[in-house]
Design a protein around this motif. Structure first.
Motif, PDB file in Angstrom:
ATOM      1  N   VAL A  49      25.501  -6.680 -28.518  1.00 40.76           N
ATOM      2  CA  VAL A  49      24.791  -6.818 -27.249  1.00 40.76           C
ATOM      3  C   VAL A  49      23.487  -7.534 -27.569  1.00 40.76           C
ATOM      4  O   VAL A  49      22.791  -7.162 -28.515  1.00 40.76           O
ATOM      5  CB  VAL A  49      24.499  -5.444 -26.600  1.00 40.76           C
ATOM      6  N   VAL A  50      23.172  -8.561 -26.783  1.00 42.44           N
ATOM      7  CA  VAL A  50      21.943  -9.314 -26.980  1.00 42.44           C
ATOM      8  C   VAL A  50      21.075  -9.175 -25.739  1.00 42.44           C
ATOM      9  O   VAL A  50      21.497  -9.540 -24.628  1.00 42.44           O
ATOM     10  CB  VAL A  50      22.238 -10.804 -27.276  1.00 42.44           C
ATOM     11  N   LEU A  51      19.896  -8.588 -25.941  1.00 46.64           N
ATOM     12  CA  LEU A  51      18.887  -8.421 -24.890  1.00 46.64           C
ATOM     13  C   LEU A  51      19.426  -7.713 -23.651  1.00 46.64           C
ATOM     14  O   LEU A  51      18.976  -7.964 -22.533  1.00 46.64           O
ATOM     15  CB  LEU A  51      18.290  -9.789 -24.519  1.00 46.64           C
ATOM     16  N   GLY A  52      20.408  -6.847 -23.836  1.00 41.87           N
ATOM     17  CA  GLY A  52      20.973  -6.081 -22.733  1.00 41.87           C
ATOM     18  C   GLY A  52      21.646  -6.929 -21.667  1.00 41.87           C
ATOM     19  O   GLY A  52      21.950  -6.433 -20.590  1.00 41.87           O
ATOM     20  N   GLN A  53      21.901  -8.200 -21.964  1.00 39.62           N
ATOM     21  CA  GLN A  53      22.443  -9.117 -20.958  1.00 39.62           C
ATOM     22  C   GLN A  53      23.685  -9.869 -21.405  1.00 39.62           C
ATOM     23  O   GLN A  53      24.399 -10.420 -20.575  1.00 39.62           O
ATOM     24  CB  GLN A  53      21.385 -10.146 -20.567  1.00 39.62           C
TER      25      GLN A  53
END
Length: 176
Positions: A49-53
């Motif tokens: 997951v990257v930056l929750g996005q």
């Protein structure tokens, strides 16, 4: 005794006992080491997951090796929608998960042995039984990677890939 898979490397001229039959990317191409430890980022062996996005799973592009029972594979990362990632994560350890419909995704791994970029190729991620990485099926286009997945590759092509990846400075001399 030498293996019939032994080869002389086109880059270094050395003799290798046999080419590796799989390669793997440790993280999606968009991952940055600065994300490690961030609250809204995660990188495990199977999920990212990257930056929750942005959401990714690791799977295998399998390519039959012509004239053998073997498979050559690329361990790659595929981006999924938040909904599909959540569904896949919910079922990660659930027996029978392989009956799940494939998830649409975008390839997010750069494979430099191809003459055109591999990132952002369309894929379908097929969940397999617990303990097995998902199968990544490329959209059937004319991209060389998609063609190889459909048609298979020769052992000589496996050797070319090995030479290119064992000696990255020689990539420019490799044919696609």
């Amino acid at each position: 005794m030498t293996s019939d898979r032994a080869f002389t490397c086109a880059c270094c001229g050395g003799r290798h006992s046999e080419p590796p039959m799989n390669y793997t990317a440790e993280a999606p191409a968009v991952w940055d080491a600065a994300f490690a430890g961030a609250e809204d980022c995660l990188l495990s062996a199977d999920q990212c997951v990257v930056l929750g996005q942005h959401y990714f799973v690791k799977g295998l592009i399998e390519i039959p090796v012509l004239g053998s029972e073997e498979m050559f594979s690329w361990g790659v990362w595929v981006s999924l929608s938040r909904e599909n990632f959540s569904r896949a994560a919910d079922l990660w350890d659930t027996p029978g998960r392989e009956s799940e419909q494939p998830y649409f995704g975008w390839l997010t791994t750069d494979l430099p042995v191809y003459p055109s970029p591999t990132r952002n190729l369309k894929t379908h991620v097929h969940t397999r039984p617990v303990g097995e990485r998902p199968l990544v099926e490329l959209e059937p286009t004319d991209h060389p990677l998609a063609v190889e997945q459909r048609r298979g590759i020769s052992l000589e092509r496996v050797r070319e890939i090995a030479a290119a990846l064992l000696h990255p400075d020689g990539l420019g001399r490799q044919s696609g």
